[in-house]
Design a protein around this motif. Structure first.
Motif, PDB file in Angstrom:
ATOM      1  N   VAL A 126     -31.226  39.738  12.541  1.00 39.35           N
ATOM      2  CA  VAL A 126     -32.409  39.067  13.079  1.00 39.35           C
ATOM      3  C   VAL A 126     -33.094  38.284  11.966  1.00 39.35           C
ATOM      4  O   VAL A 126     -33.445  38.843  10.922  1.00 39.35           O
TER       5      VAL A 126
ATOM      6  N   LEU B 102     -30.707  34.897  15.955  1.00 40.13           N
ATOM      7  CA  LEU B 102     -29.933  36.131  16.077  1.00 40.13           C
ATOM      8  C   LEU B 102     -28.511  35.817  15.624  1.00 40.13           C
ATOM      9  O   LEU B 102     -27.854  34.949  16.208  1.00 40.13           O
TER      10      LEU B 102
ATOM     11  N   ASP C  14     -36.811  42.278  25.927  1.00 39.80           N
ATOM     12  CA  ASP C  14     -35.427  41.811  25.878  1.00 39.80           C
ATOM     13  C   ASP C  14     -34.612  42.308  27.057  1.00 39.80           C
ATOM     14  O   ASP C  14     -33.638  41.701  27.436  1.00 39.80           O
TER      15      ASP C  14
ATOM     16  N   THR D 106     -37.431  33.989  25.128  1.00 40.77           N
ATOM     17  CA  THR D 106     -36.986  35.321  25.502  1.00 40.77           C
ATOM     18  C   THR D 106     -35.696  35.253  26.318  1.00 40.77           C
ATOM     19  O   THR D 106     -34.840  36.129  26.216  1.00 40.77           O
TER      20      THR D 106
ATOM     21  N   ILE E  91     -32.844  30.896  18.462  1.00 44.78           N
ATOM     22  CA  ILE E  91     -33.440  31.538  19.631  1.00 44.78           C
ATOM     23  C   ILE E  91     -34.785  30.859  19.900  1.00 44.78           C
ATOM     24  O   ILE E  91     -35.714  30.944  19.084  1.00 44.78           O
TER      25      ILE E  91
ATOM     26  N   LEU F  97     -32.916  34.994  23.939  1.00 42.65           N
ATOM     27  CA  LEU F  97     -32.699  36.284  23.298  1.00 42.65           C
ATOM     28  C   LEU F  97     -31.911  37.218  24.216  1.00 42.65           C
ATOM     29  O   LEU F  97     -30.941  37.853  23.798  1.00 42.65           O
TER      30      LEU F  97
END
Length: 439
Positions: A418, A391, A340, A399, A396, A402
């Motif tokens: 989450v 989220l 992340d 990546t 999402i 995110l």
């Protein structure tokens, strides 16, 4: 007899002269030609006045029709060139060259390696502040990446040892510090929000090692979104909002000044499209976006961002790797996943653990597969092969999604909800975001 009296147009005839008695008045050939000339002259003058009168009321008179074409005041070409020269003279002395001797290069130099000189990279920077005997330079983070020794070269050719006060890979910005002896010019910062599409701009930097080079172009796009790979692994894990320009940007220009014709820095030159056959597509970080990052770098040495603590891979990439691995008769590895906020693959020890199969529910096409959970994510209960799909209720799909949600919408200390799938079953948990203290 003539239409006008002779004394109207000729001073050679006396006012009281008379014709000889008993004879017709005589008009000379020259007099007749003069009379005809006068008629033509008067007629021409009258026509000119009439035409001017009609143009006045048709085009220039305030009360004329509003549908008339609007006049456009074109800026003289010579004036534009003069402004480029003036702007370059104003901001040029504040643009410096940066020499970055990498750690590998320093090691090779200590060992007397033959390629030590080739391990130094070149870039550019802009002096934006002087205080307390020090001068501050803004540049790109990739210009000072993996640096063991950094030097700043002034326009005069004088070299100064530089200290990196802070850098941020996400925004590709860094701040250096040098002593201010001999530095007389500090760049004036402009307002990038006032730029207009098509506006003439100049780029000053150190392309290919040619110091104090200048190129010009126009603003092609005020807010272009460009995907970037932070760790150069070919996977896009961030997006930069930049100014697109037609001014040529070459290696070594990075970190230099993008200036308007008032000599104000409106951007930091950052990157270009280097594909074969592509010309005139360069990018600069807007100065209005850069300075808040610079302030954080000066205060903290880095940009403080919330940390979730997951190493991840996009679902579609995971499935592609799994299919390829099955075809080759081997297990699916961690591949090229990114975290992340780190962009790294999980530690090697996680590879020794047997991988439970990833169960993807029907209808789920996008998400982020957890390759390893650490820190706050691990404490909250996230595990290997969990499939994150939301989220705080926001979908999402990658990546990149995110990371953007974390950095743009959340703050350190806040809680994050989450939503995920584990073994095909939907679950939800809350993670308290912390500051990442390790690199």
């Amino acid at each position: 007899m003539s239409f006008f009296k002779d004394d109207f147009y000729s001073t050679r005839v006396k006012r009281n002269s008379r014709s000889t008695p008993g004879s017709w008045p005589r008009t000379s050939r020259g007099s007749r030609q003069g009379s005809m000339f006068k008629v033509a002259l008067i007629s021409s003058m009258a026509s000119s006045v009439l035409v001017a009168f009609l143009f006045y009321f048709a085009f220039d008179h305030p009360g004329s029709s509003p549908s008339k074409p609007a006049s456009v005041a074109a800026q003289p070409i010579a004036d534009t060139y003069d402004r480029i020269i003036t702007a370059a003279a104003k901001v040029g002395p504040a643009v410096v060259s940066i020499i970055n001797q990498t750690k590998d290069g320093q090691l090779q130099e200590q060992q007397g390696g033959p390629d030590a000189s080739q391990s130094a990279s070149l870039g550019s920077g802009v002096i934006f502040q002087k205080q307390g005997g020090k001068a501050l330079v803004i540049t790109n983070a990739h210009v000072v990446s993996d640096a063991a020794n950094v030097q700043v070269v002034l326009e005069t050719g004088e070299k100064k040892q530089a200290k990196i006060l802070g850098k941020d890979t996400i925004t590709d910005l860094a701040v250096l510090e040098v002593d201010d002896k001999g530095i007389t010019t500090v760049a004036e910062l402009g307002d990038s929000k006032k730029l207009r599409k098509g506006e003439k701009v100049i780029a000053i930097g150190n392309p290919l090692g040619f110091n104090d080079s200048l190129t010009d172009g126009i603003v092609s796009n005020l807010k272009q979104t460009v995907p970037v790979s932070l760790n150069q692994d070919g996977i896009y894990d961030w997006e930069e909002e930049v100014i697109q320009i037609s001014a040529p940007i070459n290696p070594g220009n990075s970190g230099g000044a993008l200036a308007n014709l008032d000599g104000q820095v409106v951007g930091i030159n950052s990157m270009k499209v280097a594909d074969t056959g592509v010309e005139g597509i360069g990018f600069a970080i807007p100065i209005d976006d850069a300075m808040p990052i610079v302030e954080q770098l000066l205060k903290n040495g880095k940009v403080l961002r919330p940390y979730l603590g997951v190493y991840s891979m996009d679902l579609d990439s995971y499935l592609d790797n799994h299919i390829l691995s099955d075809d080759n008769g081997s297990d699916a590895g961690a591949g090229d996943g990114s975290g992340d906020d780190s962009g790294d693959v999980p530690p090697d020890e996680s590879q020794d653990q047997p991988e439970p199969p990833l169960k993807v529910p029907d209808g789920v096409k996008q998400g982020v597969v957890v390759l390893e959970a650490v820190g706050p994510a691990k404490d909250a209960g996230l595990k290997f092969n969990d499939l994150i799909v939301q989220l705080d209720g926001h979908g999402i799909g990658s990546t990149l999604d995110l990371r953007k949600y974390l950095y743009n919408q959340k703050k350190i200390g806040e809680s994050l909800t989450v939503t995920y799938y584990r073994d095909g079953k939907k679950g939800e948990l809350t993670v308290k975001l912390v500051e990442k203290t390790e690199e």
